[in-house]
Each structure stands twice: as C-alpha cells, then as structure tokens.
Design an enzyme around this catalytic site. Sequence first.
Site, PDB file in Angstrom:
ATOM      1  N   HIS A   1     -12.113  11.916   1.930  1.00  0.00           N
ATOM      2  CA  HIS A   1     -12.266  10.553   2.586  1.00  0.00           C
ATOM      3  C   HIS A   1     -11.980  10.433   4.098  1.00  0.00           C
ATOM      4  CE1 HIS A   1     -11.271   6.236   2.101  1.00  0.00           C
ATOM      5  NE2 HIS A   1      -9.872   6.246   2.518  1.00  0.00           N
TER       6      HIS A   1
ATOM      7  N   LEU B   1     -15.359   5.401  -3.454  1.00  0.00           N
ATOM      8  CA  LEU B   1     -13.979   5.065  -3.253  1.00  0.00           C
ATOM      9  C   LEU B   1     -13.601   3.675  -4.350  1.00  0.00           C
ATOM     10  CD1 LEU B   1     -11.592   5.873  -1.533  1.00  0.00           C
ATOM     11  CD2 LEU B   1     -11.760   3.458  -0.627  1.00  0.00           C
TER      12      LEU B   1
ATOM     13  N   PHE C   1       0.962  -1.126  -0.179  1.00  0.00           N
ATOM     14  CA  PHE C   1       0.185  -0.079   0.017  1.00  0.00           C
ATOM     15  C   PHE C   1       0.730   1.291   0.233  1.00  0.00           C
ATOM     16  CE2 PHE C   1      -4.625   0.912   1.117  1.00  0.00           C
ATOM     17  CZ  PHE C   1      -5.004  -0.254   0.487  1.00  0.00           C
TER      18      PHE C   1
ATOM     19  N   GLU D   1      -7.422   1.751  -2.653  1.00  0.00           N
ATOM     20  CA  GLU D   1      -6.105   1.615  -2.894  1.00  0.00           C
ATOM     21  C   GLU D   1      -5.251   0.465  -3.402  1.00  0.00           C
ATOM     22  OE1 GLU D   1      -3.779   4.292  -0.120  1.00  0.00           O
ATOM     23  OE2 GLU D   1      -1.946   3.509  -0.713  1.00  0.00           O
TER      24      GLU D   1
ATOM     25  N   ARG E   1      -2.488  10.568   6.651  1.00  0.00           N
ATOM     26  CA  ARG E   1      -2.558   8.945   6.930  1.00  0.00           C
ATOM     27  C   ARG E   1      -2.502   8.031   5.851  1.00  0.00           C
ATOM     28  NH1 ARG E   1      -6.526   4.759   6.385  1.00  0.00           N
ATOM     29  NH2 ARG E   1      -8.119   6.088   5.555  1.00  0.00           N
TER      30      ARG E   1
ATOM     31  N   GLN F   1      -7.881  14.334   4.479  1.00  0.00           N
ATOM     32  CA  GLN F   1      -7.423  13.831   3.478  1.00  0.00           C
ATOM     33  C   GLN F   1      -8.314  13.507   2.061  1.00  0.00           C
ATOM     34  OE1 GLN F   1      -6.486   9.062   3.654  1.00  0.00           O
ATOM     35  NE2 GLN F   1      -4.609   9.960   3.557  1.00  0.00           N
TER      36      GLN F   1
ATOM     37  N   ARG G   1      -0.843   9.272  -0.212  1.00  0.00           N
ATOM     38  CA  ARG G   1      -2.230   9.675  -0.737  1.00  0.00           C
ATOM     39  C   ARG G   1      -2.069  11.326  -1.139  1.00  0.00           C
ATOM     40  NH1 ARG G   1      -6.471   6.247   2.948  1.00  0.00           N
ATOM     41  NH2 ARG G   1      -6.019   4.443   1.670  1.00  0.00           N
TER      42      ARG G   1
ATOM     43  N   HIS H   1      -8.696  11.355  -0.700  1.00  0.00           N
ATOM     44  CA  HIS H   1      -8.165   9.905  -1.395  1.00  0.00           C
ATOM     45  C   HIS H   1      -7.869  10.384  -2.886  1.00  0.00           C
ATOM     46  CE1 HIS H   1      -7.884   5.756  -2.497  1.00  0.00           C
ATOM     47  NE2 HIS H   1      -7.775   5.416  -1.274  1.00  0.00           N
TER      48      HIS H   1
HETATM   49  C1  LIG Z   1     -14.742   3.348   1.232  1.00  0.00           C
HETATM   50  C2  LIG Z   1     -13.701   3.377   2.284  1.00  0.00           C
HETATM   51  C3  LIG Z   1     -12.801   2.345   2.311  1.00  0.00           C
HETATM   52  C4  LIG Z   1     -11.928   2.301   3.361  1.00  0.00           C
HETATM   53  N1  LIG Z   1     -11.033   1.482   3.435  1.00  0.00           N
HETATM   54  C5  LIG Z   1      -9.974   1.390   4.375  1.00  0.00           C
HETATM   55  C6  LIG Z   1      -9.185   0.566   4.411  1.00  0.00           C
HETATM   56  O1  LIG Z   1      -9.047  -0.428   3.621  1.00  0.00           O
HETATM   57  N2  LIG Z   1      -8.128   0.487   5.509  1.00  0.00           N
HETATM   58  C7  LIG Z   1      -7.902   1.528   6.549  1.00  0.00           C
HETATM   59  O2  LIG Z   1      -7.250   1.447   7.351  1.00  0.00           O
HETATM   60  N3  LIG Z   1      -9.303   2.429   6.440  1.00  0.00           N
HETATM   61  C8  LIG Z   1      -9.878   2.479   5.434  1.00  0.00           C
HETATM   62  N4  LIG Z   1     -11.019   3.389   5.463  1.00  0.00           N
HETATM   63  C9  LIG Z   1     -10.982   4.412   6.629  1.00  0.00           C
HETATM   64  C10 LIG Z   1     -11.832   3.721   7.603  1.00  0.00           C
HETATM   65  O3  LIG Z   1     -12.936   2.864   7.213  1.00  0.00           O
HETATM   66  C11 LIG Z   1     -12.394   4.741   8.929  1.00  0.00           C
HETATM   67  O4  LIG Z   1     -11.661   5.578   9.041  1.00  0.00           O
HETATM   68  C12 LIG Z   1     -12.950   3.863   9.941  1.00  0.00           C
HETATM   69  O5  LIG Z   1     -13.917   2.835   9.578  1.00  0.00           O
HETATM   70  C13 LIG Z   1     -13.491   4.565  10.994  1.00  0.00           C
HETATM   71  O6  LIG Z   1     -13.928   4.169  11.889  1.00  0.00           O
HETATM   72  P1  LIG Z   1     -14.816   4.493  13.266  1.00  0.00           P
HETATM   73  O7  LIG Z   1     -14.940   3.118  14.301  1.00  0.00           O
HETATM   74  O8  LIG Z   1     -13.792   5.428  13.837  1.00  0.00           O
HETATM   75  O9  LIG Z   1     -15.982   5.309  13.098  1.00  0.00           O
HETATM   76  P2  LIG Z   1     -17.215   4.574  12.204  1.00  0.00           P
HETATM   77  O10 LIG Z   1     -16.914   3.216  11.610  1.00  0.00           O
HETATM   78  O11 LIG Z   1     -17.295   5.619  11.123  1.00  0.00           O
HETATM   79  O12 LIG Z   1     -18.331   4.320  12.931  1.00  0.00           O
HETATM   80  C14 LIG Z   1     -18.965   5.674  13.552  1.00  0.00           C
HETATM   81  C15 LIG Z   1     -19.976   4.913  14.275  1.00  0.00           C
HETATM   82  O13 LIG Z   1     -20.695   6.295  15.166  1.00  0.00           O
HETATM   83  C16 LIG Z   1     -22.017   6.165  14.890  1.00  0.00           C
HETATM   84  N5  LIG Z   1     -22.637   7.644  15.247  1.00  0.00           N
HETATM   85  C17 LIG Z   1     -21.909   8.747  14.570  1.00  0.00           C
HETATM   86  N6  LIG Z   1     -22.573   9.654  15.018  1.00  0.00           N
HETATM   87  C18 LIG Z   1     -23.321   9.405  15.917  1.00  0.00           C
HETATM   88  C19 LIG Z   1     -24.449   9.781  16.917  1.00  0.00           C
HETATM   89  N7  LIG Z   1     -24.629  11.388  16.954  1.00  0.00           N
HETATM   90  N8  LIG Z   1     -25.203   9.305  17.548  1.00  0.00           N
HETATM   91  C20 LIG Z   1     -24.949   8.158  17.878  1.00  0.00           C
HETATM   92  N9  LIG Z   1     -24.056   7.285  17.081  1.00  0.00           N
HETATM   93  C21 LIG Z   1     -23.448   7.963  15.960  1.00  0.00           C
HETATM   94  C22 LIG Z   1     -22.321   5.748  13.663  1.00  0.00           C
HETATM   95  O14 LIG Z   1     -23.669   5.267  13.578  1.00  0.00           O
HETATM   96  C23 LIG Z   1     -21.362   4.475  13.750  1.00  0.00           C
HETATM   97  O15 LIG Z   1     -21.702   3.418  14.404  1.00  0.00           O
HETATM   98  C24 LIG Z   1     -11.992   3.568   4.341  1.00  0.00           C
HETATM   99  C25 LIG Z   1     -12.990   4.325   4.367  1.00  0.00           C
HETATM  100  C26 LIG Z   1     -14.041   4.311   3.076  1.00  0.00           C
HETATM  101  C27 LIG Z   1     -14.756   5.404   2.979  1.00  0.00           C
END
Ligand SMILES: Cc1cc2nc3c(=O)[nH]c(=O)nc-3n(C[C@H](O)[C@H](O)[C@H](O)COP(=O)(O)OP(=O)(O)OC[C@H]3O[C@@H](n4cnc5c(N)ncnc54)[C@H](O)[C@@H]3O)c2cc1C
Length: 574
Positions: free
Chosen positions: A352, A253, A124, A256, A387, A237, A287, A239
């Site tokens: 992203h 998306l 990556f 990558e 990142r 960021q 990125r 992407h």
């Molecule tokens: C298409 C895509 C592909 C990606 N691929 C990769 C990858 O391959 N590798 C990598 O390392 N990263 C990747 N990323 C980045 C990564 O997926 C995210 O940064 C990460 O999943 C964020 O996780 P999190 O647990 O912080 O929050 P999230 O998974 O965003 O979860 C947030 C949670 O908070 C809840 N929430 C939000 N606001 C409220 C509220 N007001 N009240 C109650 N609940 C709330 C939501 O419902 C959800 O349950 C990718 C991102 C995208 C968009």
Amino acid sequence: MSAASQYETHETDVLIIGAGGAGLRAAIEALAQGARVAVVCKSLLGKAHTVMAEGGLAAAMCNVDKSDGWQPHFRDTYNGGKRLNNWRMAQLHAQEAPDRVRELEQWGALFDRTADGNILQRAFGGHTYKRLCHVGDRTGLEMIRTLQDRGVEMGFDVFMECTVTRLLKDGDRVAGAFAYWRSSGNFVVFKAKAVVIATGGIGKSWKITSNSWECTGDGMALAYEAGAELLDMEFVQFHPTGMVWPPGVMGILVTEAVRGEGGILRNSKGERFMEKYDPKRLELSTRDVVARSIYTEVKEGRGSPHGGAFLDISHKPAEYVKRKLPSMYHQFKELADVDITKGPMEVGPTCHYVMGGIRVDAETGQASVPGLFAAGEAAGGMHGANRLGGNSLSDLLVFGRRAGLAAAQAAKKQAAPSIDGGQTDDAAREALAPFEHSGGENPYAIHHDLQELMQNLVGIFRTDADLRKALVELDTLKQRARNMSATGSRVFNPGWHLCSDVRSMLTLSEACTHAALARKESRGAHSRLDFPKTEEEWGKKNLMIARKGDAMTLTEVPRPPLPAELEKILAEGS
Ligand SMILES: Cc1cc2nc3c(=O)[nH]c(=O)nc-3n(C[C@H](O)[C@H](O)[C@H](O)COP(=O)(O)OP(=O)(O)OC[C@H]3O[C@@H](n4cnc5c(N)ncnc54)[C@H](O)[C@@H]3O)c2cc1C
C-alpha cells in the site's frame, strides 16, 4: 550542442514533478511566493494516485474529540512509527495539519459535517481520538479537485502525460529534467532553478497492491541517480484490507474507514481474532499489526475461502453504510457481486505505501543534492517504521507546502541554469535503447517476474535466506533489463513506457531488499522471522542508501536525540 537547440525546451523557476496532493500543494505555495511554476505529471491532471485516497485526512481539529491536540497527534504518529520517525517532521506535521485543512476548506473543499456545522472527524487505527476529516470515502477526490482548481486559477503551467526519465544538472546542482510525451514519444527538456519531486510511491513492484499504475518509484530512482540519499527503504506498508476475490481485482483497497465505522474482522470459525492480537484496540490497531494478524490466521488454516479474512459492516443500518462508505458499497457490488450491507467482505493484505523515501530536511524538504526538494510519499522520514491511516494526506499538505516554499526561495537566489547537451543526448540514448534491442527481453515479463519476486521474498514476513535470494534474483533481472526491447513506434507505446518504469522499480526494489536484509530486528512494517524482536539498539539508527559509482551503498545513520519537550509528550501518553 546546447540542450535547448535539439529538443522542445521549457524554462521555469520551480519545476514540480508530480501532480498528486504533494505536488499540487507545493505548486500553490511556490506560486504564492511569486515563482514561475511548471508541473509535469505522467498521467492526466486530476488523475494522480491521490485521487484514490478514501478514508480521510488526519488533523487534530478537535471538532469531535475536544481532548485532541497536536501533542496527542504527534504521540500517536511517533508511537505508530515505532519511534523511528524524523521527530521534527512528526512534530511539524501534527502542529500544522489543522491549518492546512482549514485552508483547503477556504479554497472550496466540502468535508462531511458535524451537527453543529464543523468538519466531521472519524476514528482510524492507531489514532487515540476521532481525527480523520473526510468526504464519505472519497476524500482524495475532493482534495485533488480543490488543489487543482486553486493551482489552475493561480496560473501554473501543466505538462501532463509527460514522463520524466532523468534529472539534469548544472554542475553539482539539479537544474532540470528530461522527459518524453507519452502521446508522441517526443522528448522535452525542462530547465529550472529548483526541482521538487512529488512522484508518490513504489507499490507496483509487488504483485498484490492497492497502488495505481503510476506508482513505480520514478522520483526516488531519479533522485538516487542524481546523487540523493534514500532513507529507511525497508519499511513498506501492507494494508490489512485489500480485496482478495475475484482474481482480477485482487489488491484493490478496502478502506480502513470500514473499520473506523465499526467493521469487525472474523476468521472462518467466526472468531473475532483481533481479540487475540490486540485486545485493547481490536480492529483499530495499527496496520502492521492487523495485516500480520490476518496473514497469520490464513497461514494457520482459519482463512476465508479465497485466502483472506471476513470484514463485516452489515450490522450497521444499510442506509448508514451507503452514506458513509459509498465507494465500498459500489466497489463490492460491481466487482465482487457482494452487498456489504447484507454480508461480509473477504479481505487480505495488499502492498500500500512506502514509509521510506528521499532523505530530506524536515523544515524545507531539501534533499542532499543542491537544487532538489521532495515531498509526499516520495520523501522519507515522516512516518518511521509504519504510517497511521490518514497521515499521508496531511503529510502531502504540510510538507508539500514547505517544499514549494523552500524551492521558490532557493530559485530566487539562482541564475538561469545551463545544461550541457551531453546530458540530454545521454538521456535520449538511454530512453531509446529498447528500440535498438530487437528480439530482446519483454518488459512485461520482467515486471511480472519482479512482482512475483518482491511478493514472495520481500513481503510481510522476511528472512535472511529469502532476502539474499531476492538480491541474487534482482541482479539477474537487472541483467535482463539491460536488453529490454520495445517494438513499434514511439507514438502511444505502453511497452516502451514500461521499460523506463521497470528501471525505476528495479532500483527501488534493490534498495528495499538491501535495507530489509541489513535491519536485523522486527519493527513496524518490517517483520523478520529470524529476528522477531524489536531491538533497542536498532531504534537508534536509520538506514541510508546512496549511489557510489555504479554501486548501491548502505549506511547506518545515528538518530538525533529527541528534545525534552517531545520526550515529555511521549511520557504523558504512557
Ligand atoms: C486506494 C488508496 C486509498 C488511500 N487512502 C488514503 C487515505 O484515506 N488517507 C491517507 O492519508 N492516505 C491514503 N492513501 C495513501 C495516499 O493516497 C498516498 O500516499 C498519497 O496520495 C501520495 O500522494 P503524492 O502526492 O505523494 O503522490 P501521488 O498522488 O502518487 O502522485 C504522484 C504524481 O507523480 C506523477 N509521476 C510519477 N512518476 C512520474 C514521472 N516519471 N514523470 C512525471 N510524473 C510522474 C504522477 O503522474 C502523479 O501525478 C491511500 C492510498 C490508496 C492506494
């Protein structure tokens, strides 16, 4: 009137807001410490944004490249973040990620395999070695499924389709949250001895984004309102590869992993333009560099027909592409009528990820307000100015676990909180205000205008004039938002739900713009056309946003020096 007497009320030791990778991992750890745990999320359990993660999870397992180790992973992360990362977070992350992956495997995650049966790792951008553990291009799905099964088995309480609109306090301490059920519109009060914010990112403030509808920055805004500090909000960021065509799918998306598996970028003249911008790493540059390169090619008239670049993986055998990139194959076939085993995709930058977030202690995830913890994309510091791909999923596991542990330990020392009814009544009044403003502003129109403004004025390239204009326009949007109006009832009312999301997005957009205006240099994801150089002086400070009364304040925070041990690791790589 007591909070409990008027609204549905739940009491717990640790309240976790968010059920993505960070929230679920925090919940598992808090449960393991013997705490009662409630997880609240605004979408369905299993549908958090993490489920969309594709390419993989970075950890120095050394299964494919034996020369890897936590030291090179730290070095890549710190250099990728342009040395603005919280160094202790980057160190802990690199050291602990392999154990978090092994644990995930023990809990049932099925990763792709090497010929000798170990977890397979792929290349990556910005990673010196093949480091990304993956499940085809559906890694997030496997991660969420595994964590969710584990948490449910251990016994957390889940409150899904429930949106938190305010944190509640007992004196200075965060002691719960106020929320509404999305289905009925009825209010809920959570009382907790410790609260973990794991609400993910802020991408929905931009027009072209890979982020899901949940990513409206609620948790960061809740923390800010409760007195917590936000760190490095200028670093957003873009992407390099999102879909650019057809218009309805713009921003989705293109992982990558396509470049990790050998995908090549070309412009309209057929030139492999990354040879010009980063001849050593080519498509596997970081990125920020690839996104700016594509943007520049388009600006200079060498873009693809729909304003992007061509990304081609069709030189690889069709069966290989379908096996390694099944989601990409289907995504392009179904959404754009393109067979990626036969020809190139058209791609362009998409908003992203936010490197900034709630300022936390590296060891515990503790925010600057007592009782409050944060992890995952909602927390800042780990990734510095940029990142590396794959470092988010590992961040969620490492710091989700640490925040859950610390929150459970903090909860053990606390008596049951007491929350005065005035706070909950205020929160209810604020939530219901849009029903009072009949004929007022449409929240969809405000969201649309906000996305246009952030896309055009606070995007990949920034200038003093644009950022100042953005602040003026944000002020106007904030005035309009005070008069947002919802029609109909509280039952299943997405227009009303958006009113609260818009409030969060406006706060975070303002924080991002203020910080972007203040940082007079270019570094990582923050590119100033008027200050194109990376300045040594600016590498010595992080920017912190906090609330003073109703005003948003910005402070420069000097960075603590790097310990000699880590300096040595950096020097070894140069
Ligand atoms: C298409 C895509 C592909 C990606 N691929 C990769 C990858 O391959 N590798 C990598 O390392 N990263 C990747 N990323 C980045 C990564 O997926 C995210 O940064 C990460 O999943 C964020 O996780 P999190 O647990 O912080 O929050 P999230 O998974 O965003 O979860 C947030 C949670 O908070 C809840 N929430 C939000 N606001 C409220 C509220 N007001 N009240 C109650 N609940 C709330 C939501 O419902 C959800 O349950 C990718 C991102 C995208 C968009």
